[in-house]
Design a protein around this motif. Structure first.
Motif, PDB file in Angstrom:
ATOM      1  N   TRP A 200       0.822  -1.210   0.000  1.00 43.85           N
ATOM      2  CA  TRP A 200       0.000   0.000   0.000  1.00 43.85           C
ATOM      3  C   TRP A 200       0.858   1.263   0.000  1.00 43.85           C
ATOM      4  O   TRP A 200       0.663   2.156  -0.836  1.00 43.85           O
TER       5      TRP A 200
ATOM      6  N   TYR B  94     -12.607   6.343  -3.055  1.00 42.61           N
ATOM      7  CA  TYR B  94     -11.268   6.502  -2.490  1.00 42.61           C
ATOM      8  C   TYR B  94     -11.301   6.364  -0.967  1.00 42.61           C
ATOM      9  O   TYR B  94     -10.490   5.644  -0.377  1.00 42.61           O
TER      10      TYR B  94
ATOM     11  N   ILE C 294      -9.538   3.418   1.557  1.00 40.75           N
ATOM     12  CA  ILE C 294      -8.642   3.658   2.685  1.00 40.75           C
ATOM     13  C   ILE C 294      -9.139   2.918   3.925  1.00 40.75           C
ATOM     14  O   ILE C 294      -8.364   2.264   4.642  1.00 40.75           O
TER      15      ILE C 294
ATOM     16  N   CYS D 184      -5.936  -1.241  -3.001  1.00 37.30           N
ATOM     17  CA  CYS D 184      -4.664  -0.579  -3.344  1.00 37.30           C
ATOM     18  C   CYS D 184      -4.736   0.047  -4.729  1.00 37.30           C
ATOM     19  O   CYS D 184      -4.233   1.150  -4.962  1.00 37.30           O
TER      20      CYS D 184
ATOM     21  N   VAL E 120      -6.651   3.371  -4.493  1.00 31.59           N
ATOM     22  CA  VAL E 120      -5.879   4.420  -3.818  1.00 31.59           C
ATOM     23  C   VAL E 120      -4.706   4.868  -4.676  1.00 31.59           C
ATOM     24  O   VAL E 120      -4.464   6.071  -4.856  1.00 31.59           O
ATOM     25  N   HIS E 121      -3.964   3.913  -5.232  1.00 35.65           N
ATOM     26  CA  HIS E 121      -2.794   4.260  -6.049  1.00 35.65           C
ATOM     27  C   HIS E 121      -3.200   4.994  -7.319  1.00 35.65           C
ATOM     28  O   HIS E 121      -2.503   5.924  -7.764  1.00 35.65           O
TER      29      HIS E 121
ATOM     30  N   THR F 271      -3.959   8.697  -6.353  1.00 35.65           N
ATOM     31  CA  THR F 271      -2.750   9.455  -6.025  1.00 35.65           C
ATOM     32  C   THR F 271      -1.880   9.671  -7.252  1.00 35.65           C
ATOM     33  O   THR F 271      -1.354  10.768  -7.475  1.00 35.65           O
TER      34      THR F 271
ATOM     35  N   LYS G 116       4.133   9.571  -4.641  1.00 35.76           N
ATOM     36  CA  LYS G 116       2.890   8.820  -4.436  1.00 35.76           C
ATOM     37  C   LYS G 116       2.946   8.052  -3.124  1.00 35.76           C
ATOM     38  O   LYS G 116       1.972   8.044  -2.350  1.00 35.76           O
TER      39      LYS G 116
ATOM     40  N   ASP H 292       0.431   8.737   0.037  1.00 36.57           N
ATOM     41  CA  ASP H 292      -0.388   7.646   0.568  1.00 36.57           C
ATOM     42  C   ASP H 292      -0.116   7.443   2.062  1.00 36.57           C
ATOM     43  O   ASP H 292      -1.030   7.176   2.845  1.00 36.57           O
TER      44      ASP H 292
END
Length: 529
Positions: free
Chosen positions: A144, A234, A238, A273, A276-277, A280, A338, A342
């Motif tokens: 992550w 998003y 998380i 993941c 989220v990735h 970002t 990134k 995160d």
């Protein structure tokens, strides 16, 4: 284990060579038999190495008291529970062993648990080059958070720390105070509406976690998510990742990547993941392109005659990372930025939300302290035209549960005890903060413990909510500024009383409460005299 893997490679090479010499049918049959033997041999070697390592650490950690175990092999496996009873068990450990004890999670992990400042201090103040993050827990975060400041070691960590430190300078934090005010206003407006509708009893963790996420998204990405009022993929990702990390820690078979990534939980982790990735990565790439075309935004608030100049957009966390350079003029790559963004989102919302929620809970239980805090806030704001707090106000106001896992080289502790090389040290911040040798009546809520007069002879490491030493929390000033703003505005606008539900603590990534932390809200229309 590396030796075993090398032996396996040689055996497989030999099997492939043998297969080419035999007939196709015979070759397949022989290869299957030999493959089964190789797998059994490999497993046997791994078990032998595991048991040998376990025996060695058992011998080397004899100087530390060892609590009773199920048996020599299983040790204390299953005894560390993320429940109210688990925390009470830690209290009993601290009362029994005072400063430290050894701890064995089966033959898999050998730990030293520390819960006294005299034993914690040498570890936290040791050079960052010899105290490295262990993979027992932090390894679960790496898919992550990548190779971020939280997870890096050695020179890589030192370089990142130098590059990130300017992003937390107080001149930068001044700009964030406006965001804290704004996010608090949104939450409080929602509370007023709920109270007017007869729903005065609310779960603090639910509301405050969304509020701190809202603040972080604005501070990190200049992104208005509206997450306090509506759902977000998003935000959901998380929350999902935080939950899955805790679940994996408690399932010993899921510590093995091969099994975890093939499990339903592992697949959910990968999906979260990806969300989220993707978010970002898109923000970082778009912002780098904007900086190339529009130039640098402001890095601090510019005021003249009390009025702010709004020539450029104020720099957020992503801008500061994009603009940072080391002594050789090299900056962070998009992948490194990134990872840090995160990590900031991971480390900055739940921790602060937990701190704010428990402050409000304790004040709801002790109305005398709540009234004193409210009077201090009202006195500070009485001559202001607005309720918003600026930087000077959080600094004037006098108003986190975590565990740090470190693997270290041989380290001498108080009394001449030695933590051997390669041991995992679990710094129990909870145990340290509830140690009756340091804190008389540790379960009694008494803010006056921190009065300067009462703190004179106390160890510098008796209270370490943000850890200490070279690897202390880089975001502690950010967190404390947000906590002060939110608590102050909440006390000015609401009276908080108990929610009528028994509170059972729930230690996860942060200290939560089973079923939520419910309080009853009463709207205050005017400052109280």
């Amino acid at each position: 284990m590396a030796v075993i893997d090398a032996v396996l490679d040689r055996l497989l090479d030999g099997l492939l060579g043998l297969g080419r010499l035999l007939s196709p049918l015979c070759s397949l049959y022989v290869l299957l038999q030999l493959s089964a033997l190789v797998v059994l041999l490999l497993l046997s070697l791994r078990v032998v190495c595991l048991l040998w390592s376990h025996a060695q650490f058992t011998r080397r950690l004899r100087c530390f008291s060892k609590p009773p175990t199920q048996n020599w092999l299983m040790g204390h496996l299953g005894e560390m529970r993320s429940t109210e009873e688990g925390l009470q068990a830690v209290d009993q450990l601290v009362r029994t062993y005072s400063h430290s004890c050894s701890w064995f999670l089966g033959p898999f992990y050998s730990l030293v648990r520390l819960f006294h400042p005299d034993y914690i201090k040498p570890l936290l103040l040791a050079p960052a080059s010899i105290t490295v993050k262990d993979e027992l827990f932090y390894g679960f975060l790496r898919p992550w958070l990548g190779q971020s400041l939280l997870l890096s070691n050695g020179e890589d960590w030192s370089r990142r720390r130098r590059l990130l430190t300017p992003a937390f300078h107080f001149d930068i934090l001044k700009n964030y105070v406006k965001i804290f005010n704004h996010s608090s206003d949104i939450m409080h407006s929602k509370w007023r509406r709920l109270v007017a509708e007869g729903e005065s009893r609310q779960d603090m963790f639910n509301h405050i976690s969304l509020m701190t996420l809202d603040s972080l998204l604005r501070c990190t990405f200049s992104y208005n998510s509206n997450c306090q009022e509506s759902s977000s993929e998003y935000i959901a990702a998380i929350f999902e990742l935080s939950t899955l990390v805790i679940e994996r820690r408690g399932r010993i078979l899921h510590h093995w990547d091969y099994l975890y990534w093939r499990s339903p939980e592992g697949q959910r982790f990968k999906q979260a993941c990806s969300v989220v990735h993707g978010f970002t990565r898109t923000v970082v790439q778009e912002r780098r392109a904007q900086l190339l075309h529009r130039g640098e935004p402001e890095s601090h608030t510019d005021t003249t005659g009390g009025e702010e100049k709004k020539k450029k957009r104020v720099a957020d966390f992503i801008d500061l990372l994009l603009l940072s350079k080391d002594e050789d003029g090299h900056g962070l790559t998009d992948e490194e930025i990134k990872a840090e963004a995160d990590t900031f989102m991971f480390g900055g919302h739940d921790t602060t939300a937990s701190g704010i929620s428990w402050v409000l809970y304790n004040l709801s239980q002790h109305q005398d302290y709540q009234d004193r805090c409210r009077a201090e806030v009202n006195d500070l704001l009485q001559d202001r035209k607005t309720e918003d707090l600026d930087w000077s106000a959080p600094v004037c106001l006098s108003v986190r549960q975590s565990v740090c896992l470190l693997a270290c080289l041989s380290l001498f502790l108080s009394g001449g005890w030695v933590i051997p090389q390669g041991s995992i040290c679990l710094v129990s911040i909870y145990g340290n903060h509830h140690n009756p040798e340091i804190w008389p009546d540790p379960d009694v809520y008494n803010p006056m413990r921190f009065d300067p007069e009462n703190s004179k002879d106390r160890s510098s490491h008796a209270f370490i909510p943000f850890s200490s030493g070279p690897r202390n929390c880089i975001g502690q000033k950010f967190a404390m500024a947000e906590l002060r703003v939110v608590v102050a505005l909440t006390l000015r606008r609401f009276r908080l009383t108990p929610g009528g539900v028994e509170v059972r603590r729930l230690p996860q990534l942060v200290l939560r409460a089973e079923g939520g932390l419910w309080l009853t809200l009463e709207t205050l229309d005017a400052p109280q005299d």
